[in-house]
Scaffold this motif. Sequence first.
Motif, PDB file in Angstrom:
ATOM      1  N   ALA A  76      66.570  -6.302  42.624  1.00 33.84           N
ATOM      2  CA  ALA A  76      65.441  -5.398  42.361  1.00 33.84           C
ATOM      3  C   ALA A  76      64.135  -5.982  42.910  1.00 33.84           C
ATOM      4  O   ALA A  76      63.809  -7.133  42.676  1.00 33.84           O
ATOM      5  CB  ALA A  76      65.308  -5.115  40.873  1.00 33.84           C
ATOM      6  N   ARG A  77      63.403  -5.154  43.627  1.00 31.58           N
ATOM      7  CA  ARG A  77      62.093  -5.534  44.161  1.00 31.58           C
ATOM      8  C   ARG A  77      60.955  -4.784  43.473  1.00 31.58           C
ATOM      9  O   ARG A  77      59.801  -5.128  43.603  1.00 31.58           O
ATOM     10  CB  ARG A  77      62.023  -5.254  45.663  1.00 31.58           C
ATOM     11  CG  ARG A  77      63.046  -5.979  46.501  1.00 31.58           C
ATOM     12  CD  ARG A  77      62.738  -7.469  46.550  1.00 31.58           C
ATOM     13  NE  ARG A  77      63.616  -8.188  47.449  1.00 31.58           N
ATOM     14  CZ  ARG A  77      64.767  -8.750  47.110  1.00 31.58           C
ATOM     15  NH1 ARG A  77      65.203  -8.652  45.878  1.00 31.58           N
ATOM     16  NH2 ARG A  77      65.491  -9.410  47.973  1.00 31.58           N
ATOM     17  N   SER A  78      61.307  -3.715  42.713  1.00 32.25           N
ATOM     18  CA  SER A  78      60.316  -2.977  41.919  1.00 32.25           C
ATOM     19  C   SER A  78      61.044  -2.293  40.775  1.00 32.25           C
ATOM     20  O   SER A  78      62.269  -2.174  40.781  1.00 32.25           O
ATOM     21  CB  SER A  78      59.546  -1.963  42.779  1.00 32.25           C
ATOM     22  OG  SER A  78      60.405  -1.026  43.390  1.00 32.25           O
ATOM     23  N   ALA A  79      60.270  -1.873  39.768  1.00 37.27           N
ATOM     24  CA  ALA A  79      60.867  -1.243  38.579  1.00 37.27           C
ATOM     25  C   ALA A  79      59.904  -0.229  37.990  1.00 37.27           C
ATOM     26  O   ALA A  79      58.687  -0.330  38.162  1.00 37.27           O
ATOM     27  CB  ALA A  79      61.202  -2.299  37.535  1.00 37.27           C
ATOM     28  N   TYR A  80      60.473   0.756  37.284  1.00 38.45           N
ATOM     29  CA  TYR A  80      59.664   1.726  36.553  1.00 38.45           C
ATOM     30  C   TYR A  80      60.293   1.913  35.187  1.00 38.45           C
ATOM     31  O   TYR A  80      61.479   2.228  35.082  1.00 38.45           O
ATOM     32  CB  TYR A  80      59.563   3.062  37.296  1.00 38.45           C
ATOM     33  CG  TYR A  80      58.412   3.883  36.787  1.00 38.45           C
ATOM     34  CD1 TYR A  80      57.125   3.642  37.239  1.00 38.45           C
ATOM     35  CD2 TYR A  80      58.596   4.870  35.833  1.00 38.45           C
ATOM     36  CE1 TYR A  80      56.053   4.373  36.766  1.00 38.45           C
ATOM     37  CE2 TYR A  80      57.535   5.607  35.354  1.00 38.45           C
ATOM     38  CZ  TYR A  80      56.264   5.357  35.826  1.00 38.45           C
ATOM     39  OH  TYR A  80      55.195   6.070  35.347  1.00 38.45           O
ATOM     40  N   THR A 137      54.569   8.526  43.166  1.00 44.31           N
ATOM     41  CA  THR A 137      55.811   8.114  43.807  1.00 44.31           C
ATOM     42  C   THR A 137      56.799   7.603  42.776  1.00 44.31           C
ATOM     43  O   THR A 137      57.978   7.930  42.811  1.00 44.31           O
ATOM     44  CB  THR A 137      55.525   7.012  44.845  1.00 44.31           C
ATOM     45  OG1 THR A 137      54.580   7.522  45.779  1.00 44.31           O
ATOM     46  CG2 THR A 137      56.772   6.585  45.564  1.00 44.31           C
ATOM     47  N   ALA A 138      56.318   6.793  41.824  1.00 45.34           N
ATOM     48  CA  ALA A 138      57.199   6.237  40.792  1.00 45.34           C
ATOM     49  C   ALA A 138      57.741   7.329  39.884  1.00 45.34           C
ATOM     50  O   ALA A 138      58.922   7.317  39.532  1.00 45.34           O
ATOM     51  CB  ALA A 138      56.462   5.190  39.968  1.00 45.34           C
ATOM     52  N   ASP A 139      56.898   8.289  39.485  1.00 49.36           N
ATOM     53  CA  ASP A 139      57.365   9.377  38.627  1.00 49.36           C
ATOM     54  C   ASP A 139      58.461  10.178  39.323  1.00 49.36           C
ATOM     55  O   ASP A 139      59.434  10.573  38.703  1.00 49.36           O
ATOM     56  CB  ASP A 139      56.214  10.312  38.261  1.00 49.36           C
ATOM     57  CG  ASP A 139      55.211   9.672  37.320  1.00 49.36           C
ATOM     58  OD1 ASP A 139      55.572   8.714  36.614  1.00 49.36           O
ATOM     59  OD2 ASP A 139      54.061  10.131  37.300  1.00 49.36           O
ATOM     60  N   ALA A 140      58.296  10.421  40.606  1.00 48.52           N
ATOM     61  CA  ALA A 140      59.290  11.175  41.363  1.00 48.52           C
ATOM     62  C   ALA A 140      60.566  10.361  41.545  1.00 48.52           C
ATOM     63  O   ALA A 140      61.663  10.903  41.518  1.00 48.52           O
ATOM     64  CB  ALA A 140      58.722  11.572  42.720  1.00 48.52           C
ATOM     65  N   ALA A 141      60.442   9.042  41.711  1.00 49.94           N
ATOM     66  CA  ALA A 141      61.605   8.191  41.942  1.00 49.94           C
ATOM     67  C   ALA A 141      62.383   7.902  40.662  1.00 49.94           C
ATOM     68  O   ALA A 141      63.560   7.596  40.709  1.00 49.94           O
ATOM     69  CB  ALA A 141      61.161   6.876  42.587  1.00 49.94           C
ATOM     70  N   GLY A 146      55.622   2.005  32.345  1.00 45.88           N
ATOM     71  CA  GLY A 146      54.980   2.347  33.612  1.00 45.88           C
ATOM     72  C   GLY A 146      55.620   1.580  34.750  1.00 45.88           C
ATOM     73  O   GLY A 146      56.729   1.063  34.638  1.00 45.88           O
ATOM     74  N   GLY A 147      54.891   1.486  35.836  1.00 44.79           N
ATOM     75  CA  GLY A 147      55.451   0.909  37.045  1.00 44.79           C
ATOM     76  C   GLY A 147      55.123  -0.549  37.266  1.00 44.79           C
ATOM     77  O   GLY A 147      54.067  -1.030  36.885  1.00 44.79           O
ATOM     78  N   THR A 148      56.055  -1.246  37.897  1.00 41.88           N
ATOM     79  CA  THR A 148      55.874  -2.612  38.368  1.00 41.88           C
ATOM     80  C   THR A 148      56.292  -2.581  39.842  1.00 41.88           C
ATOM     81  O   THR A 148      57.492  -2.627  40.148  1.00 41.88           O
ATOM     82  CB  THR A 148      56.745  -3.606  37.572  1.00 41.88           C
ATOM     83  OG1 THR A 148      56.459  -3.457  36.174  1.00 41.88           O
ATOM     84  CG2 THR A 148      56.482  -5.040  37.986  1.00 41.88           C
ATOM     85  N   ARG A 198      68.548   2.817  43.866  1.00 44.65           N
ATOM     86  CA  ARG A 198      68.036   2.788  42.490  1.00 44.65           C
ATOM     87  C   ARG A 198      69.186   2.572  41.519  1.00 44.65           C
ATOM     88  O   ARG A 198      70.251   3.146  41.662  1.00 44.65           O
ATOM     89  CB  ARG A 198      67.346   4.113  42.182  1.00 44.65           C
ATOM     90  CG  ARG A 198      66.838   4.186  40.732  1.00 44.65           C
ATOM     91  CD  ARG A 198      66.279   5.553  40.382  1.00 44.65           C
ATOM     92  NE  ARG A 198      67.379   6.492  40.255  1.00 44.65           N
ATOM     93  CZ  ARG A 198      67.299   7.780  40.589  1.00 44.65           C
ATOM     94  NH1 ARG A 198      66.201   8.289  41.065  1.00 44.65           N
ATOM     95  NH2 ARG A 198      68.344   8.571  40.443  1.00 44.65           N
ATOM     96  N   LEU A 199      68.932   1.744  40.509  1.00 48.56           N
ATOM     97  CA  LEU A 199      69.836   1.576  39.366  1.00 48.56           C
ATOM     98  C   LEU A 199      69.063   2.042  38.145  1.00 48.56           C
ATOM     99  O   LEU A 199      67.988   1.523  37.851  1.00 48.56           O
ATOM    100  CB  LEU A 199      70.261   0.113  39.200  1.00 48.56           C
ATOM    101  CG  LEU A 199      71.130  -0.201  37.976  1.00 48.56           C
ATOM    102  CD1 LEU A 199      72.488   0.501  38.085  1.00 48.56           C
ATOM    103  CD2 LEU A 199      71.317  -1.700  37.827  1.00 48.56           C
ATOM    104  N   THR A 200      69.592   3.034  37.433  1.00 53.38           N
ATOM    105  CA  THR A 200      68.932   3.588  36.252  1.00 53.38           C
ATOM    106  C   THR A 200      69.668   3.111  35.008  1.00 53.38           C
ATOM    107  O   THR A 200      70.881   3.263  34.905  1.00 53.38           O
ATOM    108  CB  THR A 200      68.930   5.130  36.304  1.00 53.38           C
ATOM    109  OG1 THR A 200      68.280   5.536  37.506  1.00 53.38           O
ATOM    110  CG2 THR A 200      68.221   5.726  35.112  1.00 53.38           C
ATOM    111  N   LEU A 201      68.918   2.527  34.071  1.00 53.72           N
ATOM    112  CA  LEU A 201      69.500   1.930  32.869  1.00 53.72           C
ATOM    113  C   LEU A 201      68.832   2.490  31.621  1.00 53.72           C
ATOM    114  O   LEU A 201      67.612   2.702  31.606  1.00 53.72           O
ATOM    115  CB  LEU A 201      69.301   0.416  32.893  1.00 53.72           C
ATOM    116  CG  LEU A 201      69.834  -0.295  34.135  1.00 53.72           C
ATOM    117  CD1 LEU A 201      69.221  -1.672  34.259  1.00 53.72           C
ATOM    118  CD2 LEU A 201      71.342  -0.361  34.079  1.00 53.72           C
ATOM    119  N   SER A 202      69.619   2.702  30.572  1.00 55.63           N
ATOM    120  CA  SER A 202      69.064   3.125  29.283  1.00 55.63           C
ATOM    121  C   SER A 202      70.005   2.667  28.172  1.00 55.63           C
ATOM    122  O   SER A 202      71.156   2.337  28.419  1.00 55.63           O
ATOM    123  CB  SER A 202      68.873   4.642  29.241  1.00 55.63           C
ATOM    124  OG  SER A 202      70.103   5.299  29.411  1.00 55.63           O
TER     125      SER A 202
END
Length: 131
Positions: free
Chosen positions: A86-90, A38-42, A115-117, A61-65
């Motif tokens: 945020a309630r979860s992160a990858y 699920t995390a990889d897809a999200a 990885g995932g949190t 989702r907020l994507t940061l780099s």
Amino acid sequence: MHATTAMRRHRSHLIGAALSTTLLLGAPTPAAAHPASTADAACPFSSAVCLFEGENYTGARLTLSSWPPGSGACISLVEHNWNGRARSAYNTNPTSAALFMNDDCIGGPNQLPPGGTPYLDTATQASIWVP
């Protein structure tokens, strides 16, 4: 047949055989294929941190780099209206990212390892260090 023509044909067959072998070895087999988590897809991005409004990588989702990748950057979540959301992160980076309760990446960090949190404490989210 001329010797040069025979050598060219032989070389062509060897190159064709080498390409066929490479294609067969490089193709995934059905037994090796597996569905993405699920995390990889999200969060299908490399060298990024994805923050999610819901637990288990759901919701907005907020994507940061950082740019260039790997250079590291402190990003204000307050400026992006994501402080405490945020309630979860990858984290798809090879090193940890970190959430901070201050808007300038100062103070005790809440580490986000690669990885995932699936569950996050919302109290420590005013800025994030992205590797």
